[in-house]
Each structure stands twice: as C-alpha cells, then as structure tokens.
Design a protein around this motif. Structure first.
Motif, mmCIF file in Angstrom:
data_model
loop_
_atom_site.group_PDB
_atom_site.id
_atom_site.type_symbol
_atom_site.label_atom_id
_atom_site.label_comp_id
_atom_site.label_asym_id
_atom_site.label_seq_id
_atom_site.Cartn_x
_atom_site.Cartn_y
_atom_site.Cartn_z
ATOM 1 N N LEU A 172 -5.526 5.410 -3.536
ATOM 2 C CA LEU A 172 -6.432 6.399 -2.959
ATOM 3 C C LEU A 172 -6.914 6.073 -1.546
ATOM 4 O O LEU A 172 -7.323 6.955 -0.822
ATOM 5 C CB LEU A 172 -7.666 6.551 -3.866
ATOM 6 N N HIS A 173 -6.900 4.805 -1.165
ATOM 7 C CA HIS A 173 -7.582 4.447 0.085
ATOM 8 C C HIS A 173 -6.662 3.945 1.181
ATOM 9 O O HIS A 173 -7.104 3.242 2.092
ATOM 10 C CB HIS A 173 -8.648 3.389 -0.200
ATOM 11 N N VAL A 174 -5.378 4.282 1.102
ATOM 12 C CA VAL A 174 -4.440 3.792 2.119
ATOM 13 C C VAL A 174 -4.855 4.253 3.510
ATOM 14 O O VAL A 174 -4.753 3.500 4.481
ATOM 15 C CB VAL A 174 -3.000 4.240 1.786
ATOM 16 N N VAL A 175 -5.354 5.472 3.617
ATOM 17 C CA VAL A 175 -5.748 5.994 4.926
ATOM 18 C C VAL A 175 -6.820 5.112 5.563
ATOM 19 O O VAL A 175 -6.899 5.016 6.792
ATOM 20 C CB VAL A 175 -6.208 7.470 4.811
ATOM 21 N N ARG A 176 -7.596 4.435 4.718
ATOM 22 C CA ARG A 176 -8.680 3.597 5.247
ATOM 23 C C ARG A 176 -8.303 2.110 5.315
ATOM 24 O O ARG A 176 -8.503 1.454 6.326
ATOM 25 C CB ARG A 176 -9.917 3.759 4.353
ATOM 26 N N HIS A 177 -7.752 1.588 4.225
ATOM 27 C CA HIS A 177 -7.562 0.133 4.153
ATOM 28 C C HIS A 177 -6.103 -0.309 4.135
ATOM 29 O O HIS A 177 -5.832 -1.506 4.077
ATOM 30 C CB HIS A 177 -8.264 -0.413 2.906
ATOM 31 N N GLY A 178 -5.161 0.623 4.160
ATOM 32 C CA GLY A 178 -3.748 0.248 4.114
ATOM 33 C C GLY A 178 -3.274 0.017 2.691
ATOM 34 O O GLY A 178 -4.020 0.148 1.719
ATOM 35 N N ASP A 179 -1.992 -0.332 2.556
ATOM 36 C CA ASP A 179 -1.381 -0.539 1.240
ATOM 37 C C ASP A 179 -1.624 -1.964 0.748
ATOM 38 O O ASP A 179 -2.362 -2.735 1.380
ATOM 39 C CB ASP A 179 0.116 -0.205 1.309
ATOM 40 N N THR A 180 -1.031 -2.336 -0.371
ATOM 41 C CA THR A 180 -1.260 -3.678 -0.928
ATOM 42 C C THR A 180 -0.807 -4.763 0.050
ATOM 43 O O THR A 180 -1.466 -5.798 0.189
ATOM 44 C CB THR A 180 -0.540 -3.825 -2.276
ATOM 45 N N ARG A 181 0.315 -4.535 0.719
ATOM 46 C CA ARG A 181 0.801 -5.519 1.694
ATOM 47 C C ARG A 181 -0.300 -5.883 2.698
ATOM 48 O O ARG A 181 -0.430 -7.046 3.089
ATOM 49 C CB ARG A 181 2.020 -4.953 2.428
ATOM 50 N N ALA A 182 -1.084 -4.883 3.103
ATOM 51 C CA ALA A 182 -2.117 -5.103 4.114
ATOM 52 C C ALA A 182 -3.297 -5.910 3.578
ATOM 53 O O ALA A 182 -4.140 -6.363 4.350
ATOM 54 C CB ALA A 182 -2.604 -3.759 4.659
ATOM 55 N N GLN A 183 -3.377 -6.091 2.263
ATOM 56 C CA GLN A 183 -4.474 -6.872 1.687
ATOM 57 C C GLN A 183 -4.103 -8.345 1.516
ATOM 58 O O GLN A 183 -4.942 -9.165 1.150
ATOM 59 C CB GLN A 183 -4.881 -6.318 0.302
ATOM 60 N N LEU A 184 -2.832 -8.685 1.719
ATOM 61 C CA LEU A 184 -2.348 -10.023 1.358
ATOM 62 C C LEU A 184 -2.550 -11.026 2.482
ATOM 63 O O LEU A 184 -1.891 -10.963 3.515
ATOM 64 C CB LEU A 184 -0.861 -9.959 1.008
ATOM 65 N N LEU A 185 -3.429 -11.983 2.250
ATOM 66 C CA LEU A 185 -3.575 -13.093 3.189
ATOM 67 C C LEU A 185 -2.632 -14.230 2.814
ATOM 68 O O LEU A 185 -2.351 -15.097 3.623
ATOM 69 C CB LEU A 185 -5.020 -13.586 3.194
ATOM 70 N N GLY A 186 -2.160 -14.234 1.610
ATOM 71 C CA GLY A 186 -1.216 -15.261 1.191
ATOM 72 C C GLY A 186 -0.614 -14.916 -0.148
ATOM 73 O O GLY A 186 -1.218 -14.199 -0.949
ATOM 74 N N VAL A 187 0.600 -15.396 -0.354
ATOM 75 C CA VAL A 187 1.288 -15.207 -1.630
ATOM 76 C C VAL A 187 1.894 -16.547 -2.027
ATOM 77 O O VAL A 187 2.432 -17.263 -1.182
ATOM 78 C CB VAL A 187 2.410 -14.151 -1.497
ATOM 79 N N GLU A 188 1.791 -16.872 -3.287
ATOM 80 C CA GLU A 188 2.524 -18.010 -3.846
ATOM 81 C C GLU A 188 3.552 -17.426 -4.805
ATOM 82 O O GLU A 188 3.223 -16.527 -5.577
ATOM 83 C CB GLU A 188 1.561 -18.925 -4.594
#
Lengths: 481, 481
Positions: A172-188
């Motif tokens: 619902l909030h991609v227009v504001r906060h981006g997709d999941t990729r944009a939330q990732l500061l790190g992945v293991e």
C-alpha cells in the motif's frame, strides 16, 4: 493468474529430489546426517505446503526441511548441494505466482521456524529479524520502539519477511516508502553451496562491493536463501487525511496524481477507481454514491505525515485542474468510509464471478490508453466478459480483473487466454507483466515479453554463477532453456 | 585515501591494453573498424584523464574512446571484448578512490559525450538521461518540470549521472531520499561483450527478474557500462528550517538524531559537529560562537518539506532530552549562517595541514565509542596529530580527518599508516570502510576488512559471469586473487 504452471507442471530438468507422493529411502538427502531431526515426510503435514494458498497450483514433495537456526539453514542447503537435491524455499506460502510451490516434486525448505526479532534499535531506527518472522510481527516490533515499518500488505499475518524480500513485495505504501528492496539495510543469506554471506550491521551508507540486498530482493529464492535481514524503519504517521476526487477520465486522473505527488511531500496513497467499479460496490455493499453525479474516474488520496495534513490536502486538491467534485476527510470514521470504496473492490468483483486477476504496471503516460485498449481487447474476443480496473495510480500499478470468461478458455497447453491477452497488451505498451507479485512459476512463460534474450541470458549467467547445480527453486523466475 | 594503489600500481593480470605512455600500432583495438573516429591518442588530451582530480593517483593509457551514442558505446565495448582489451570507464573523473584511473595502463572509455536529457515526464515525475549528463544538468531538468532530483553533492557540475550510479553516490540528502540506487527506476547498460540490457520505462513497480539497477549501482564499472538511466524525482521543498542543538557528548547526539528522525517525517539533514571543529572554524573563518558556552557535541538539523516546518522543528527540539541550548532559524540568511559552521569544516581543516581523509559509516550504537577510540588510536601512535571528526549523524556516516602526520608514514609497500589504522578500527567496530565513495583502486587493499572470503568469492563469481575476460575496469573494487 490462473496460469498454465499448475496445470502443465514443471518443464525444466528433473532433479533427484523429485520423488512424487512421499519420501523413499532412495532420496540421498534424507540419509545425510545434516538433516537428521529437521525432516518431515508425513504426507498430511506436507499437503498444506505442496500447494499454494489459492489451491490453483498443486505440486508434490518427498520431504520438508524445517531448520530453526541460521546454522541449520546453512546445513540443510549444504546437504542439498552435496546430494544435488533441488529445493524450494517457502515462507508463509502466501505468494500469488506459485513461486514457493514444488511443481517439480522438489524438497521443501520451510523457513517458518527461523522466526523472531533479534535486535530493535530505537536510536538507529532499525530492526534485525529472522526471515521466518511474519510481516505483522515486524510491524509490531517497529511500533514497540516508536517507529513504523514501511511495507504493509493484506497477507501481513502469514507472509514472512523473507518471502517479502524474495518477491520484493510492494503493497500500500510504495508511493511513500518504496518497495521491500528499499527497506533493506542488510541481508544475510545462504548460497547454494551452504556458505553464509551478507551482513546485518544495518548501515545506511555502505559502498563496499556488489550490493547483496539489491541482487537478492526479487530473486525469488533462486540465488540464495535469505536467513536474516536488517531493516530501516520510517517515521510514524502523526496526522492523516483522505480525499476522494472526481475526474473526467483516466488521463485526467493520471495528471492529477502527478500534480498531487509534486505538491504533497507526505502523500501516502493515490488509488484509482473507475465508474463501473464504484457503481458495483454501491450495488454489492450498499455504499452511498460518493458524489451527486457519477464520475468516470475517481482518485482516492491519502496524506499521512506531519500535523496539518487536512489543510495541505485540501489546498492541493483545490489546485488541481479539472476536478469535478471532491470530499476531504480528517476524522477516522469519515476516512474509513472513503477508503471503503477502494477496499471492497476485490470482494465486490468476486461476487460477480471468478476473476482472472492481473497485477501490472504501465508507464504513467500510457495508463489511460491501456485502460481503453485492454477493455476493447477483451470484449472484442469475449463479448460477455466484464473488465474491472483499479489500483495504485501513484505507482502506475493497476489490477486488471476479468469476469465472465471461464479459465482456461483456449490455447494449447492450457494457457489462460485472458491472461495471455492482457499481459501481451501490457508489454506492448511498455508496461510490466508483474508489478509486485513476481514471476514465480505462474508467469514464467510470459517473462520473455518483458525481458530480451540478452537479459534472460545475463540472468542465467548470474544464476549459474551462484547456483551452478541449479538446486535453488528450479522452475521459478527463469524460463526453461 | 592516500592509499597504496597510486604508488604501487596495478597488481592484477596484465592485459594487452597496457601500453604505457602512448598508442602504438601494436594495440589490436586501435585497428578495429568499430572504434575508427572515436579514438583519441593525443598525450595532451589523455593527460587530464589518466590521473584522478586530486592528482594523487596517476596512471597511463594508450588511447581514449569517446562514443557519443548508445550504439557507439556498445560498439566500443564489443571491440574491446573482441580484442581482449582492458578498459576503464570514466565519467566526470570526480571520484575519490581512483575508480576511474587507468593505473594498469588500460584504454579509457570516456562517457562525457553521451550526454543529454531524453525525456522529462512531469506527470510521472521521472527523467530519462544519458549517462554522461552532469548531476547539475539532471537537477536543472528536474526543476524545469516542477520536481527535484533527490541526490546532491559538491561535485555536481562535473560528476556525471553514470558515475554516480557506478559509485552509488550519497551526498547531503541520503537521510531523506536515500542513495543513488534508491533513485533508479531503470538502467540501460552495455555488458562486457557489447550486448545491451536493461530498460528505461521508468516503472515504479516491476518484479520481473533480477534487478539490474540494484546490481549495477555501486559496481564501479566492473560489471557493465551504464549508458542511460530512468530516474525517479522527489517532491520539491516548500518550506525549510534549520536548528543548531548543543549536546553533552556524541552519545547524546546520536540519541537526539534518532529522536528527531522518529518525530520529523521531513527531516532532510542531521549533521554532527564536535567542539574542536567548531572552535577551529571560529578561529579560521571568524565565525561567532554559536552558543554562550562551548558544547562538546552539536547537531545541525534541517527540516524541508510541507509548510510549517519551523514550528515542527522547534517542537521536536524541545522534546529532546538533554539539550543544553538550541537555535532555530527560518529565514534564509539565518539558515545559511547556521549551515556555515558545517560547510567550512573541510576548508578549515585544510588550513591546519594536509589531511588524511576517511569516509566511513558506523552503527549508531558504536558512533560515540568510535569517536573516542579513533582519537586514542591515532594520538597513541602519533602524539602530534590532530583528529577531526564530523559528518552525517543521521546516516552514521562520519568524515575522519587526521592532520599532523605526513603520508605515507610507515608500513611496507607504501601503505598509509593512518588510513590503515582508522579503517581497521572502523571494521573492528562493525562499520563500513567506505560510506559513499566506493572502493575503487585506493581502498581495494582493505576490502577484506568488510567482506568475508566467501563474499569476495561470490563477487568474483558474479564478475566472471558477466565479464569472463575481465576487461571491465580491472583493478577496481575486487582485490587481485
């Protein structure tokens, strides 16, 4: 989405994981000490995991691995690698494209036990969570330290964070906060050979080599198995206002959406509704007409941010050319009433009949022409069909629903004719055949509409580089060669 | 940054592009008809391109290719591939880690002629630009259609958009809009064999396979040559306010930064200044003391967004625990005066002496401890040194400047001892050795501090998959095996 995958099965190479029905001693993986105590072969338990939640896609699996630590995930994947066993990672099993369904009889790797929040840092505004944690638990952990998580979607209580990374979930909030990729500061993540890569330091600026989150988000479990993620959090909403805006046509709505995004820094949703969809929900759900006169196109707009949003939203709406009528709501009950026109669309369409559902993105400049073309395409071929169109106008992401056409209609090999027609139209107009659901197994036959042979070849080279045996989620995302 | 690369030269495999000094007929590339008319071999022209702008890193090149269309870039790279010629892509040559400097005598691929804005869509809020376009031209094109581009940095007039993609440039507004990667809706690039991949449709939601922008941003020209990009734009600033906040120590400043980010959705900068740096700029630039009493740590905070920012900023500052003193400014002259304490830091330090400059990120929770440790580390070894620390507290990104130590100090092979000490301390505390500049050739010897052998191996597999001959920017980003 009633795509061919479920009916026609897996077309790629067969792996020795493919032992239909139940486990047999002949599967070398099950003799590997690394998976001892982590394996489930009970057909009753497996039954809930070998099909997707819609029931449209049904596979089979000889066994499911259920690790509950990062080390166990690594050990399971390493054992699959040693024994050349194909494996399908699965989170909450809420996907919409059969990306986690073992249509080739693969072993399942269930991540649901690898759950929990490991770190919540209120000063940094970050979380570190295990991949099997549900989206709802991530959201709650964020709220508990005074922040919010930027992604929300309907399957929040079952969908796992790892699954949302694998599919790069939008919501619902991609227009504001981006997709999941944009939330990732790190992945293991665990690579195909069982080695662990990535970091969870949660750094906001880090340019030290190829970007693992950027590569893995949206890779649908074909390059690595995500074990933990470091997430950025967003500022909580302090004030909220909603408007419903009547417009002359889709083209005007697209222009208005652009104007609103340009003038409202805290715009959090711009949803498009059309006259027939609005008339439908008035009929099926008894909603009152939003305006005195029906309007060809309506935008539902939400602003959520710093105090004073209702005044800012009101001023922005007044500044838009060609607005026929508009309602602005600040109090929660009125806001909810306006949202209801949008929220019941899916349910209302379901009452009309079983729908072919396509989730696509168009360039803003083509959205209006697409809305006309797709309707003409479908009605030209199936005159009794109905085409329902609504979606996230702020992202160019529209949901196309077609009722009145049984699936599959025609085509050799069980291809859904409606899906085929719509996706070809989308691609011809420069759009994406999958806005936020991914490709999985259900859409893999159409990926060539969006990706050139050179691009598919490059993707295959990347896949081969990280998973030379092809054990990770075979049949998903990449078309068979 | 006075790293070993420039002094010790290229350690990777030698390519036949390596013909020191000037072109010779023996370079097969120059006989390839594809590069006819695109080649410069004049040593006077080459001289400005074979060294970085700081003059610290100096290489050599037999020739520079200057394509001005996408097709010409593809033809140049294909010719390099055919002739196994190593090539270093170069944009505005404003990088800080010798990522575009031909230290191994490679051929240069200059992208500056591939410039211009191809499409500016006011409704969609997107631009399509060629990779040689300067950042300043991108910003101007955005403003011309009523939007802004989310990235800004000091080298804006020379830095090209392609270079900012290759280095995933950060800059002043990362806390608000993210890094360059976060602005990319699409990338078009030429792979090592000359094939063109990617798209410029500018779609905000598109989950159709591995994400090229995510992979290429920050890959420093080692995986592909970016030719064009589709950029998302951001809502223009309507109102702006700046505050200077006195705090007891770095730990309090980190907590305050977290509280401000949590309460101000339109926070656009959170910069950290320390007492010695503030005292310095008062001395060197004649600035008045910002507060009656000197403060150990000071935050400079900017809010930029919807109208009413000064009230929101004032209220947020009042809500922070442990604020000793604070100034809030709304009018442009006062705002500029507050910013000046931050902006002249670099220049003031330069007046003290030539500085070792490190650009690093620390986890928020370790920033205060790092500030103490790094000072103790350096002064313990070089008692006459001075350690200056300031930076983007909102991102955990700090600039460490060390004066009073000539470079290189010691170490075999000309390694800068200060750089080595600081970067090892950063890595030991869970930080990043390169926040926003990248690795290039200058930091490649330290990449192992941040990336495990497994991660380096995975990066090498990706590199090999897309560039099997290793012709693209050899010596940059990946350490020699």
């Amino acid at each position: 989405m009633n795509a061919g995958g479920g009916r026609t099965g897996h077309r790629g190479p067969r792996f020795n994981g493919r032992v239909p029905g139940r486990a047999t001693p002949s599967l070398p993986l099950l003799a590997d000490p690394a998976v001892a105590g982590l394996t489930v072969t009970d057909p009753d338990i497996l039954a809930g995991h070998v099909r997707d939640w819609t029931g449209r896609h049904v596979g089979s699996s000889p066994a499911m691995l259920r690790p509950s630590t990062v080390a166990e995930v690594a050990a399971c994947v390493a054992a699959c690698h040693r024994t050349a066993t194909a494996v399908v990672p699965q989170g909450g099993n809420t996907g919409l494209v059969a990306g986690a369904t073992p249509l080739g009889g693969e072993v399942l790797l269930h991540l649901g036990r690898l759950a929990g929040v490991e770190d919540a840092d209120a000063d940094a505004g970050t979380l570190v969570v295990r991949s099997g944690t549900t989206l709802a638990d991530v959201q709650a952990a964020a709220r508990a330290i005074g922040w919010e998580y930027g992604v929300d979607l309907a399957a929040r209580d079952s969908a796992t964070i790892g699954g949302t990374v694998a599919t790069n979930a939008g919501g619902l909030h991609v227009v504001r906060h981006g997709d999941t990729r944009a939330q990732l500061l790190g992945v293991e993540a665990v690579l195909a050979d069982g080695t662990l890569v990535g970091d969870l330091r949660g750094l906001r600026k880090d340019n030290t080599g190829y970007h693992l989150p950027g590569l893995l988000a949206g890779s649908e479990g074909t390059l690595a198995v995500v074990t933990r993620v470091a997430l950025r959090l967003v500022t909580p909403v302090q004030d909220r206002a909603v408007a419903l805006i009547a417009l002359d046509d889709v083209a005007s709505a697209v222009r208005a959406a652009g104007a609103l995004r340009r003038s409202l820094p805290d715009l959090s949703a711009v949803e498009l509704l059309l006259a027939d969809g609005l008339a439908l929900v008035q009929r099926t759900h008894g909603l009152a007409p939003p305006f005195a006169d029906p309007s060809p196109a309506v935008l539902l707009v939400e602003v959520a941010g710093a105090p004073g949003v209702v005044d800012r939203l009101g001023a922005a709406v007044e500044g838009i050319d060609g607005v026929g009528d508009a309602v602005v709501a600040a109090d929660p009950a009125r806001r909810a009433a306006l949202w209801r026109y949008r929220e019941v669309q899916t349910e209302a369409i379901a009452r009309v009949g079983v729908a072919h559902k396509l989730d696509v993105t168009l360039p803003a400049a083509r959205l209006a022409a697409f809305a006309e073309s797709v309707r003409a395409d479908v009605l030209g071929r199936w005159p009794d069909a109905a085409v329902w169109l609504f979606g996230h106008a702020g992202d160019g992401n529209v949901h196309v629903n077609v009722t009145g056409v049984p699936a599959p209609v025609d085509g050799e090999d069980g291809v859904d004719g409606v899906d085929d027609l719509v996706l070809r139209r989308v691609a011809a107009m420069g759009g994406s055949i999958s806005a936020e659901h991914g490709i999985g197994r259900a859409k893999v036959r159409w990926l060539h509409l969006n990706r050139t042979p050179s691009e598919l070849a490059a993707m295959r080279r990347l896949k081969l580089a990280l998973d030379p045996l092809g054990i990770l989620n075979p049949g998903a995302l990449l078309p068979p060669t």
